[in-house]
Design a protein around this motif. Structure first.
Motif, PDB file in Angstrom:
ATOM      1  N   LYS A 168       0.865  -1.180   0.000  1.00  0.00           N
ATOM      2  CA  LYS A 168       0.000   0.000   0.000  1.00  0.00           C
ATOM      3  C   LYS A 168       0.900   1.228   0.000  1.00  0.00           C
ATOM      4  O   LYS A 168       1.943   1.227   0.646  1.00  0.00           O
ATOM      5  CB  LYS A 168      -0.889  -0.014   1.253  1.00  0.00           C
ATOM      6  CG  LYS A 168      -2.151   0.806   1.140  1.00  0.00           C
ATOM      7  CD  LYS A 168      -3.264   0.028   0.464  1.00  0.00           C
ATOM      8  CE  LYS A 168      -4.579   0.785   0.547  1.00  0.00           C
ATOM      9  NZ  LYS A 168      -5.616   0.118  -0.271  1.00  0.00           N
TER      10      LYS A 168
ATOM     11  N   SER B 107      -1.354  10.035  -2.071  1.00  0.00           N
ATOM     12  CA  SER B 107      -2.268   9.661  -3.157  1.00  0.00           C
ATOM     13  C   SER B 107      -1.538   9.660  -4.493  1.00  0.00           C
ATOM     14  O   SER B 107      -1.029  10.690  -4.932  1.00  0.00           O
ATOM     15  CB  SER B 107      -3.469  10.603  -3.199  1.00  0.00           C
ATOM     16  OG  SER B 107      -3.040  11.940  -3.048  1.00  0.00           O
TER      17      SER B 107
ATOM     18  N   SER C 205      -1.814   7.919  -8.557  1.00  0.00           N
ATOM     19  CA  SER C 205      -2.714   7.240  -9.495  1.00  0.00           C
ATOM     20  C   SER C 205      -2.323   5.763  -9.537  1.00  0.00           C
ATOM     21  O   SER C 205      -1.174   5.407  -9.248  1.00  0.00           O
ATOM     22  CB  SER C 205      -2.587   7.862 -10.882  1.00  0.00           C
ATOM     23  OG  SER C 205      -1.328   7.533 -11.432  1.00  0.00           O
ATOM     24  N   SER C 206      -3.286   4.932  -9.904  1.00  0.00           N
ATOM     25  CA  SER C 206      -2.979   3.494  -9.951  1.00  0.00           C
ATOM     26  C   SER C 206      -1.897   3.228 -10.993  1.00  0.00           C
ATOM     27  O   SER C 206      -1.100   2.298 -10.843  1.00  0.00           O
ATOM     28  CB  SER C 206      -4.234   2.668 -10.221  1.00  0.00           C
ATOM     29  OG  SER C 206      -4.857   3.114 -11.395  1.00  0.00           O
ATOM     30  N   GLU C 207      -1.831   4.079 -12.009  1.00  0.00           N
ATOM     31  CA  GLU C 207      -0.804   3.932 -13.044  1.00  0.00           C
ATOM     32  C   GLU C 207       0.588   4.184 -12.444  1.00  0.00           C
ATOM     33  O   GLU C 207       1.528   3.419 -12.680  1.00  0.00           O
ATOM     34  CB  GLU C 207      -1.086   4.925 -14.175  1.00  0.00           C
ATOM     35  CG  GLU C 207      -0.360   4.611 -15.463  1.00  0.00           C
ATOM     36  CD  GLU C 207      -0.492   5.738 -16.493  1.00  0.00           C
ATOM     37  OE1 GLU C 207       0.359   5.805 -17.391  1.00  0.00           O
ATOM     38  OE2 GLU C 207      -1.416   6.560 -16.356  1.00  0.00           O
TER      39      GLU C 207
ATOM     40  N   GLN D  98       1.391   3.996  -9.269  1.00  0.00           N
ATOM     41  CA  GLN D  98       1.674   2.933  -8.300  1.00  0.00           C
ATOM     42  C   GLN D  98       2.209   1.684  -9.006  1.00  0.00           C
ATOM     43  O   GLN D  98       3.172   1.073  -8.561  1.00  0.00           O
ATOM     44  CB  GLN D  98       0.399   2.593  -7.523  1.00  0.00           C
ATOM     45  CG  GLN D  98      -0.036   3.717  -6.592  1.00  0.00           C
ATOM     46  CD  GLN D  98      -1.262   3.356  -5.775  1.00  0.00           C
ATOM     47  OE1 GLN D  98      -1.589   2.188  -5.606  1.00  0.00           O
ATOM     48  NE2 GLN D  98      -1.940   4.368  -5.277  1.00  0.00           N
ATOM     49  N   LYS D  99       1.573   1.357 -10.130  1.00  0.00           N
ATOM     50  CA  LYS D  99       1.982   0.179 -10.902  1.00  0.00           C
ATOM     51  C   LYS D  99       3.424   0.341 -11.400  1.00  0.00           C
ATOM     52  O   LYS D  99       4.229  -0.592 -11.317  1.00  0.00           O
ATOM     53  CB  LYS D  99       1.024   0.009 -12.089  1.00  0.00           C
ATOM     54  CG  LYS D  99       0.868  -1.421 -12.555  1.00  0.00           C
ATOM     55  CD  LYS D  99      -0.194  -1.508 -13.639  1.00  0.00           C
ATOM     56  CE  LYS D  99      -0.071  -2.790 -14.437  1.00  0.00           C
ATOM     57  NZ  LYS D  99      -0.976  -2.791 -15.603  1.00  0.00           N
TER      58      LYS D  99
ATOM     59  N   GLU E 271      -1.660  -6.539  -3.714  1.00  0.00           N
ATOM     60  CA  GLU E 271      -2.251  -5.305  -3.195  1.00  0.00           C
ATOM     61  C   GLU E 271      -3.057  -5.571  -1.936  1.00  0.00           C
ATOM     62  O   GLU E 271      -3.810  -6.547  -1.869  1.00  0.00           O
ATOM     63  CB  GLU E 271      -3.144  -4.655  -4.262  1.00  0.00           C
ATOM     64  CG  GLU E 271      -3.672  -3.306  -3.807  1.00  0.00           C
ATOM     65  CD  GLU E 271      -4.385  -2.526  -4.908  1.00  0.00           C
ATOM     66  OE1 GLU E 271      -4.505  -3.050  -6.031  1.00  0.00           O
ATOM     67  OE2 GLU E 271      -4.797  -1.390  -4.613  1.00  0.00           O
TER      68      GLU E 271
END
Ligand SMILES: [Zn+2]
Ligand SMILES: [Zn+2]
Length: 187
Positions: free
Chosen positions: A44, A48, A50-52, A54-55, A75
């Motif tokens: 985690k 904040s 973006s999921s992009e 984070q990936k 995740e």
């Protein structure tokens, strides 16, 4: 004591020391004595992203988990608090000038531990250090993740090892370090 006995004692104690040194070197290698309680980990991010993003960032710690079937990084479905591999990326300035990153170890309840303990969760911090460019920061993320997975610093001049200290312009895990990780966790 006769000279011969004295000499024999010196020689045998030298052998004992040499053996201790060799065995000690092998046993400790470049890994911490402590480790995660289990290698089934959930990630985690703090802050904040973006999921992009984070990936993209997760590719770096996954350079380690890809090397051992005993380390799994998925995740966290629950909140940050319950995640076992926690990432703080560029959220704060270095607490000490020049510091690139740090890794902190905790119990499940959040009490601090050291690298000689068995930790349930770890927080990997990459500081917003103005001396470090993006590649340097990605290298720090691999490096700090290495600490979370029990990798200690090593120092082999001329070698591109991710567990060397300082600014690095490469993000790969070396074969040497791969073997160290497998020695600690299994393949
Ligand atoms: Zn090294
Ligand atoms: Zn380090």
């Amino acid at each position: 004591m006769s000279k011969i006995i004295k000499r024999t004692l010196i020689v045998s104690s030298t052998i004992v020391l040499l053996l201790f040194f060799l065995v000690g070197n092998n046993a400790f290698a470049n890994t911490f004595s402590g480790k995660y309680t289990t290698g089934n980990l959930t990630w985690k991010f703090a802050g904040s992203y973006s999921s992009e993003t984070q990936k993209k960032l997760l590719k770096y710690p996954k350079k380690w988990t890809a090397l051992s079937s005993k380390l799994n990084l998925t995740e966290e479905g629950n909140s940050y608090k319950y995640s076992r591999f926690r990432v703080r990326y560029k959220l704060t300035k270095p607490p000490t000038s020049g510091l690139l990153g740090r890794t902190f170890f905790f119990t499940k309840e959040g009490s601090s531990l050291t690298y000689t303990d068995r930790w349930w969760k770890a927080t990997v911090s990459v500081y917003n250090n103005s001396d470090a460019n993006t590649t340097n920061k990605h290298a720090t993320l691999v490096h700090e993740a290495g600490h979370a997975f029990s990798m200690a610093h090593c120092n082999h001049p001329g070698k591109k090892h991710i567990m060397h200290q300082g600014l690095k312009n490469y993000t790969s895990v070396s074969t040497y370090e791969k073997n160290e990780l497998i020695g600690k966790w299994g393949s």
